[in-house]
Structure formats: C-alpha cells, structure tokens
Scaffold this motif. Sequence first.
Motif, PDB file in Angstrom:
ATOM      1  N   ASN A  13       0.834  -1.207   0.000  1.00  0.00           N
ATOM      2  CA  ASN A  13       0.000   0.000   0.000  1.00  0.00           C
ATOM      3  C   ASN A  13       0.869   1.258   0.000  1.00  0.00           C
ATOM      4  O   ASN A  13       0.552   2.236  -0.678  1.00  0.00           O
ATOM      5  CB  ASN A  13      -0.942  -0.021   1.208  1.00  0.00           C
ATOM      6  N   ILE A  14       1.967   1.234   0.743  1.00  0.00           N
ATOM      7  CA  ILE A  14       2.892   2.375   0.779  1.00  0.00           C
ATOM      8  C   ILE A  14       3.500   2.596  -0.604  1.00  0.00           C
ATOM      9  O   ILE A  14       3.486   3.711  -1.136  1.00  0.00           O
ATOM     10  CB  ILE A  14       3.995   2.160   1.836  1.00  0.00           C
ATOM     11  N   VAL A  15       4.049   1.534  -1.189  1.00  0.00           N
ATOM     12  CA  VAL A  15       4.698   1.657  -2.500  1.00  0.00           C
ATOM     13  C   VAL A  15       3.692   2.137  -3.542  1.00  0.00           C
ATOM     14  O   VAL A  15       3.971   3.061  -4.319  1.00  0.00           O
ATOM     15  CB  VAL A  15       5.349   0.321  -2.919  1.00  0.00           C
ATOM     16  N   ASN A  16       2.524   1.537  -3.565  1.00  0.00           N
ATOM     17  CA  ASN A  16       1.515   1.931  -4.549  1.00  0.00           C
ATOM     18  C   ASN A  16       0.987   3.336  -4.279  1.00  0.00           C
ATOM     19  O   ASN A  16       0.747   4.108  -5.207  1.00  0.00           O
ATOM     20  CB  ASN A  16       0.366   0.931  -4.564  1.00  0.00           C
ATOM     21  N   GLY A  17       0.840   3.689  -3.018  1.00  0.00           N
ATOM     22  CA  GLY A  17       0.262   4.977  -2.659  1.00  0.00           C
ATOM     23  C   GLY A  17       1.187   6.166  -2.839  1.00  0.00           C
ATOM     24  O   GLY A  17       0.725   7.289  -3.007  1.00  0.00           O
ATOM     25  N   LEU A  18       2.492   5.932  -2.788  1.00  0.00           N
ATOM     26  CA  LEU A  18       3.433   7.046  -2.894  1.00  0.00           C
ATOM     27  C   LEU A  18       3.930   7.296  -4.307  1.00  0.00           C
ATOM     28  O   LEU A  18       4.664   8.251  -4.538  1.00  0.00           O
ATOM     29  CB  LEU A  18       4.626   6.836  -1.950  1.00  0.00           C
TER      30      LEU A  18
ATOM     31  N   GLU B 163       5.639   7.821  12.122  1.00  0.00           N
ATOM     32  CA  GLU B 163       6.774   6.978  12.526  1.00  0.00           C
ATOM     33  C   GLU B 163       6.746   5.628  11.816  1.00  0.00           C
ATOM     34  O   GLU B 163       7.782   5.142  11.365  1.00  0.00           O
ATOM     35  CB  GLU B 163       6.759   6.771  14.043  1.00  0.00           C
ATOM     36  N   GLU B 164       5.572   5.022  11.690  1.00  0.00           N
ATOM     37  CA  GLU B 164       5.484   3.728  11.009  1.00  0.00           C
ATOM     38  C   GLU B 164       5.858   3.861   9.537  1.00  0.00           C
ATOM     39  O   GLU B 164       6.569   3.017   8.990  1.00  0.00           O
ATOM     40  CB  GLU B 164       4.096   3.114  11.140  1.00  0.00           C
ATOM     41  N   LEU B 165       5.403   4.925   8.882  1.00  0.00           N
ATOM     42  CA  LEU B 165       5.748   5.131   7.471  1.00  0.00           C
ATOM     43  C   LEU B 165       7.262   5.262   7.312  1.00  0.00           C
ATOM     44  O   LEU B 165       7.860   4.597   6.456  1.00  0.00           O
ATOM     45  CB  LEU B 165       5.042   6.366   6.918  1.00  0.00           C
ATOM     46  N   ILE B 166       7.878   6.089   8.122  1.00  0.00           N
ATOM     47  CA  ILE B 166       9.329   6.285   8.033  1.00  0.00           C
ATOM     48  C   ILE B 166      10.064   4.990   8.331  1.00  0.00           C
ATOM     49  O   ILE B 166      11.010   4.620   7.620  1.00  0.00           O
ATOM     50  CB  ILE B 166       9.780   7.417   8.981  1.00  0.00           C
ATOM     51  N   THR B 167       9.639   4.259   9.342  1.00  0.00           N
ATOM     52  CA  THR B 167      10.278   2.988   9.706  1.00  0.00           C
ATOM     53  C   THR B 167      10.171   1.982   8.570  1.00  0.00           C
ATOM     54  O   THR B 167      11.152   1.315   8.218  1.00  0.00           O
ATOM     55  CB  THR B 167       9.635   2.413  10.985  1.00  0.00           C
ATOM     56  N   ARG B 168       9.005   1.877   7.974  1.00  0.00           N
ATOM     57  CA  ARG B 168       8.811   0.912   6.884  1.00  0.00           C
ATOM     58  C   ARG B 168       9.611   1.302   5.643  1.00  0.00           C
ATOM     59  O   ARG B 168      10.217   0.440   4.998  1.00  0.00           O
ATOM     60  CB  ARG B 168       7.321   0.760   6.551  1.00  0.00           C
ATOM     61  N   LEU B 169       9.631   2.580   5.281  1.00  0.00           N
ATOM     62  CA  LEU B 169      10.427   3.011   4.132  1.00  0.00           C
ATOM     63  C   LEU B 169      11.916   2.765   4.374  1.00  0.00           C
ATOM     64  O   LEU B 169      12.623   2.271   3.490  1.00  0.00           O
ATOM     65  CB  LEU B 169      10.177   4.487   3.823  1.00  0.00           C
ATOM     66  N   THR B 170      12.380   3.071   5.569  1.00  0.00           N
ATOM     67  CA  THR B 170      13.788   2.842   5.917  1.00  0.00           C
ATOM     68  C   THR B 170      14.129   1.371   5.801  1.00  0.00           C
ATOM     69  O   THR B 170      15.170   1.004   5.246  1.00  0.00           O
ATOM     70  CB  THR B 170      14.071   3.366   7.343  1.00  0.00           C
ATOM     71  N   ARG B 171      13.253   0.503   6.305  1.00  0.00           N
ATOM     72  CA  ARG B 171      13.489  -0.946   6.227  1.00  0.00           C
ATOM     73  C   ARG B 171      13.481  -1.425   4.779  1.00  0.00           C
ATOM     74  O   ARG B 171      14.356  -2.205   4.369  1.00  0.00           O
ATOM     75  CB  ARG B 171      12.432  -1.709   7.035  1.00  0.00           C
ATOM     76  N   MET B 172      12.527  -0.964   3.970  1.00  0.00           N
ATOM     77  CA  MET B 172      12.456  -1.421   2.575  1.00  0.00           C
ATOM     78  C   MET B 172      13.703  -1.014   1.789  1.00  0.00           C
ATOM     79  O   MET B 172      14.179  -1.777   0.951  1.00  0.00           O
ATOM     80  CB  MET B 172      11.181  -0.918   1.901  1.00  0.00           C
TER      81      MET B 172
ATOM     82  N   ARG C  63      15.855   2.895  -3.736  1.00  0.00           N
ATOM     83  CA  ARG C  63      16.050   4.203  -3.109  1.00  0.00           C
ATOM     84  C   ARG C  63      14.690   4.815  -2.865  1.00  0.00           C
ATOM     85  O   ARG C  63      13.699   4.412  -3.477  1.00  0.00           O
ATOM     86  CB  ARG C  63      16.914   5.116  -3.979  1.00  0.00           C
ATOM     87  N   PHE C  64      14.666   5.801  -1.980  1.00  0.00           N
ATOM     88  CA  PHE C  64      13.465   6.590  -1.760  1.00  0.00           C
ATOM     89  C   PHE C  64      13.902   8.038  -1.716  1.00  0.00           C
ATOM     90  O   PHE C  64      14.688   8.430  -0.849  1.00  0.00           O
ATOM     91  CB  PHE C  64      12.756   6.210  -0.454  1.00  0.00           C
ATOM     92  N   GLY C  65      13.469   8.819  -2.653  1.00  0.00           N
ATOM     93  CA  GLY C  65      13.861  10.214  -2.700  1.00  0.00           C
ATOM     94  C   GLY C  65      13.373  10.845  -3.975  1.00  0.00           C
ATOM     95  O   GLY C  65      12.762  10.197  -4.825  1.00  0.00           O
ATOM     96  N   PRO C  66      13.651  12.126  -4.117  1.00  0.00           N
ATOM     97  CA  PRO C  66      13.163  12.847  -5.295  1.00  0.00           C
ATOM     98  C   PRO C  66      13.918  12.455  -6.555  1.00  0.00           C
ATOM     99  O   PRO C  66      15.064  12.013  -6.498  1.00  0.00           O
ATOM    100  CB  PRO C  66      13.432  14.314  -4.948  1.00  0.00           C
ATOM    101  N   LEU C  67      13.248  12.612  -7.678  1.00  0.00           N
ATOM    102  CA  LEU C  67      13.890  12.479  -8.978  1.00  0.00           C
ATOM    103  C   LEU C  67      14.000  13.883  -9.555  1.00  0.00           C
ATOM    104  O   LEU C  67      13.011  14.615  -9.622  1.00  0.00           O
ATOM    105  CB  LEU C  67      13.050  11.605  -9.919  1.00  0.00           C
ATOM    106  N   TYR C  68      15.189  14.247  -9.926  1.00  0.00           N
ATOM    107  CA  TYR C  68      15.434  15.573 -10.463  1.00  0.00           C
ATOM    108  C   TYR C  68      15.615  15.492 -11.973  1.00  0.00           C
ATOM    109  O   TYR C  68      16.161  14.516 -12.483  1.00  0.00           O
ATOM    110  CB  TYR C  68      16.703  16.181  -9.848  1.00  0.00           C
ATOM    111  N   HIS C  69      15.192  16.509 -12.662  1.00  0.00           N
ATOM    112  CA  HIS C  69      15.422  16.616 -14.097  1.00  0.00           C
ATOM    113  C   HIS C  69      16.825  17.196 -14.247  1.00  0.00           C
ATOM    114  O   HIS C  69      17.003  18.422 -14.302  1.00  0.00           O
ATOM    115  CB  HIS C  69      14.364  17.513 -14.741  1.00  0.00           C
TER     116      HIS C  69
END
Length: 147
Positions: free
Chosen positions: A7-12, A35-44, A52-58
Amino acid sequence: MDAIDRNIVNGLQGGFPLCPRPFAVAAQALKLDEEELITRLTRMVAEDVLSRFGPLYHSERLGGAMTLAAMAVPEADFDRVCAIVNNFPEVSQNYERDHTLNMWFVVSAERPERVGQVLDQIAQLTGLTVHDMPKRREFFIDLKLEA
C-alpha cells in the motif's frame, strides 16, 4: 513485503507532499502514523526492496546530464557487475533484461562530462563494453508499478 508495504509503495507513486511534515501528511493518506511510514520506508530501502526513496530531479534542467546505458553481462558474472554498477551514486536504476544486452541502467550527473566518466569507469572496472544510449527526444509517461 506485506499488504501495508504494498500500500505504501503503490500509494506514494505519483507524488509526495511538499510541506513542513511531508511524512505525516503522506502517512495520514495511507492511514498510518508518521513513525510507522518512516520505519517501513527505511526498512524497505535497507533490505533492497526499494533501491532508493527520494526525489527524482530533471538533471538536464539543472545543468547536468543523464543517459541510458546497457551491457551484455555473462550470467555467471552478473552479480559482480551489478554490484560495481550499483556502487556509483550516479546510477539511479539498474534492471536485468532477457536480451543479449541484459543489464540496463540510468546514469544521471550534476555535470554532463561526469556521465561519460562514470560509463568509462564502469567499463574499466568490469572489463565489459558499456553502450551509451542518450535520449534524442523526451516523452512523459506516468508509469506506476503496482507492488
């Protein structure tokens, strides 16, 4: 990945809030706490579920450059070459394909000359030919991958 991770991956995909507490806003939309969102993203990311999790720049609009590259990697050597390629911070994506050119990756850099330097270094470190395939024309496709 469990149902919450999916759900996190699809939702973000497709956007992330730009505000003082973006994780709190994103978590609320996902019916989670910040906190749960940050913890789960950090673990993934730590478990390589997400590369990676972060912005994509042009990068080109910021004065940099990017290119798509491909290599024909012997199957027995794939993991070694993959580790070398992924060790470069300029590599944002790396995919295995069922093709003679079986490794495809994107190189983005702050300076245009750095793209060629990265490709040259990858060729030197792997002993393999790196095929540079810079874009000639840009198309926007709003790709979303369901987890």
